[in-house]
Scaffold this active site. Structure first.
Site, PDB file in Angstrom:
ATOM      1  N   LYS A   1       0.833  -1.197   0.000  1.00 33.85           N
ATOM      2  CA  LYS A   1       0.000   0.000   0.000  1.00 33.85           C
ATOM      3  C   LYS A   1       0.882   1.268   0.000  1.00 33.85           C
ATOM      4  CE  LYS A   1      -3.874  -2.254   2.415  1.00 33.85           C
ATOM      5  NZ  LYS A   1      -4.819  -2.145   3.563  1.00 33.85           N
TER       6      LYS A   1
ATOM      7  N   TYR B   1     -12.271  -2.272  -3.232  1.00 35.79           N
ATOM      8  CA  TYR B   1     -12.801  -2.345  -1.867  1.00 35.79           C
ATOM      9  C   TYR B   1     -14.333  -2.301  -1.852  1.00 35.79           C
ATOM     10  CZ  TYR B   1      -8.204  -1.919   0.391  1.00 35.79           C
ATOM     11  OH  TYR B   1      -6.919  -2.147   0.852  1.00 35.79           O
TER      12      TYR B   1
ATOM     13  N   ASN C   1      -1.670  -0.060   7.160  1.00 33.82           N
ATOM     14  CA  ASN C   1      -1.207  -1.410   7.514  1.00 33.82           C
ATOM     15  C   ASN C   1      -0.387  -2.096   6.412  1.00 33.82           C
ATOM     16  OD1 ASN C   1      -3.307  -2.017   5.832  1.00 33.82           O
ATOM     17  ND2 ASN C   1      -4.548  -3.091   7.340  1.00 33.82           N
TER      18      ASN C   1
ATOM     19  N   HIS D   1      -1.851  -5.387   1.394  1.00 37.67           N
ATOM     20  CA  HIS D   1      -3.144  -6.012   1.131  1.00 37.67           C
ATOM     21  C   HIS D   1      -2.890  -7.423   0.639  1.00 37.67           C
ATOM     22  CE1 HIS D   1      -7.165  -6.790  -0.463  1.00 37.67           C
ATOM     23  NE2 HIS D   1      -6.537  -7.327  -1.492  1.00 37.67           N
TER      24      HIS D   1
ATOM     25  N   GLU E   1      -9.631  -9.779  -7.770  1.00 43.56           N
ATOM     26  CA  GLU E   1      -8.662  -8.687  -7.612  1.00 43.56           C
ATOM     27  C   GLU E   1      -7.560  -8.744  -8.671  1.00 43.56           C
ATOM     28  OE1 GLU E   1      -7.687  -9.116  -3.441  1.00 43.56           O
ATOM     29  OE2 GLU E   1      -9.687  -8.432  -2.844  1.00 43.56           O
TER      30      GLU E   1
HETATM   31  P1  IDP Z   1      -7.728  -6.918   5.460  1.00 38.59           P
HETATM   32  O1  IDP Z   1      -6.909  -5.868   4.732  1.00 38.59           O
HETATM   33  O2  IDP Z   1      -6.941  -7.523   6.587  1.00 38.59           O
HETATM   34  O3  IDP Z   1      -8.341  -7.940   4.541  1.00 38.59           O
HETATM   35  P2  IDP Z   1     -10.384  -5.719   5.642  1.00 38.59           P
HETATM   36  O4  IDP Z   1     -11.337  -5.975   6.743  1.00 38.59           O
HETATM   37  O5  IDP Z   1     -10.661  -6.335   4.307  1.00 38.59           O
HETATM   38  O6  IDP Z   1      -8.931  -6.158   6.164  1.00 38.59           O
HETATM   39  O7  IDP Z   1     -10.272  -4.149   5.488  1.00 38.59           O
HETATM   40  C1  IDP Z   1      -9.649  -3.579   4.350  1.00 38.59           C
HETATM   41  C2  IDP Z   1      -8.775  -2.437   4.805  1.00 38.59           C
HETATM   42  O8  IDP Z   1      -9.588  -1.402   5.322  1.00 38.59           O
HETATM   43  C3  IDP Z   1      -7.809  -2.771   5.945  1.00 38.59           C
HETATM   44  O9  IDP Z   1      -6.618  -3.386   5.492  1.00 38.59           O
HETATM   45  C4  IDP Z   1      -7.563  -1.410   6.546  1.00 38.59           C
HETATM   46  O10 IDP Z   1      -6.626  -0.687   5.727  1.00 38.59           O
HETATM   47  C5  IDP Z   1      -8.930  -0.757   6.415  1.00 38.59           C
HETATM   48  N1  IDP Z   1      -9.755  -0.946   7.603  1.00 38.59           N
HETATM   49  C6  IDP Z   1     -10.427  -2.040   7.966  1.00 38.59           C
HETATM   50  N2  IDP Z   1     -11.082  -1.866   9.124  1.00 38.59           N
HETATM   51  C7  IDP Z   1     -10.808  -0.605   9.498  1.00 38.59           C
HETATM   52  C8  IDP Z   1     -11.212   0.182  10.612  1.00 38.59           C
HETATM   53  O11 IDP Z   1     -11.951  -0.254  11.514  1.00 38.59           O
HETATM   54  N3  IDP Z   1     -10.720   1.460  10.652  1.00 38.59           N
HETATM   55  C9  IDP Z   1      -9.908   1.968   9.680  1.00 38.59           C
HETATM   56  N4  IDP Z   1      -9.511   1.250   8.615  1.00 38.59           N
HETATM   57  C10 IDP Z   1      -9.960  -0.018   8.530  1.00 38.59           C
HETATM   58 MG    MG Z   2      -9.797  -7.709   3.090  1.00 44.16          MG
END
Ligand code: IDP
Ligand code: MG
Length: 134
Positions: free
Chosen positions: A11, A51, A114, A117, A128
């Protein structure tokens, strides 16, 4: 377990911090094979496609803002159980809680940034990969 192909992406925060090589090294060291790689800046439309499952959630606007904020490195990896293996190497979604030894656990602190992805299922991987390499 069968050979799978999965989609991962460094990212914008990971690119800005110079962690592209670190992420690639970890996947390679595990034995996964890098099949395709592309650096690009995601636009809003592509972010909403990628997303789509998160449209309408409270963090969605921030997520789009962040993922379009600079270049990303999109990758396709293959190997035995590659989808789950990549997720394991990445660690939990929230870096504050992700296990040490994982990419997010070792390099991240907050959920908004984070670093990586990774597709969460073979079906997501196919979808994707189509978005980024189709
Ligand atoms: P993942 O990346 O571990 O699959 P997902 O639940 O698919 O997690 O969420 C996609 C992305 O959205 C996360 O990697 C993070 O960057 C962001 N995200 C998810 N939940 C939150 C939240 O509660 N607050 C802020 N950002 C979030
Ligand atoms: Mg995800």
């Amino acid at each position: 377990m069968a050979v799978e192909n999965t989609f991962t992406m460094v990212k914008p925060d990971g690119v800005r911090r110079g962690l592209v090589g670190e992420v690639i090294s970890r996947f390679e060291a595990k034995g996964l094979k890098l099949e395709r790689m592309r650096m690009l800046t995601i636009d809003r439309e592509m972010a909403e496609r990628h997303y789509g499952e998160h449209v309408g959630k409270p963090f969605f606007e921030n997520l789009v803002e962040f993922i379009t904020s600079g270049p990303v490195v999109a990758m396709e990896w293959s190997g035995e159980g590659a989808v789950a293996v990549c997720r394991t190497l990445m660690g939990g979604t929230n870096p504050a809680e992700a296990a040490p030894g994982t990419i997010r656990g070792d390099f991240g602190l907050v959920i908004d940034e984070n670093i990586v992805h990774g597709s969460d299922s073979p079906a997501s991987a196919e979808r994707e990969l189509g978005i980024f390499f189709g």
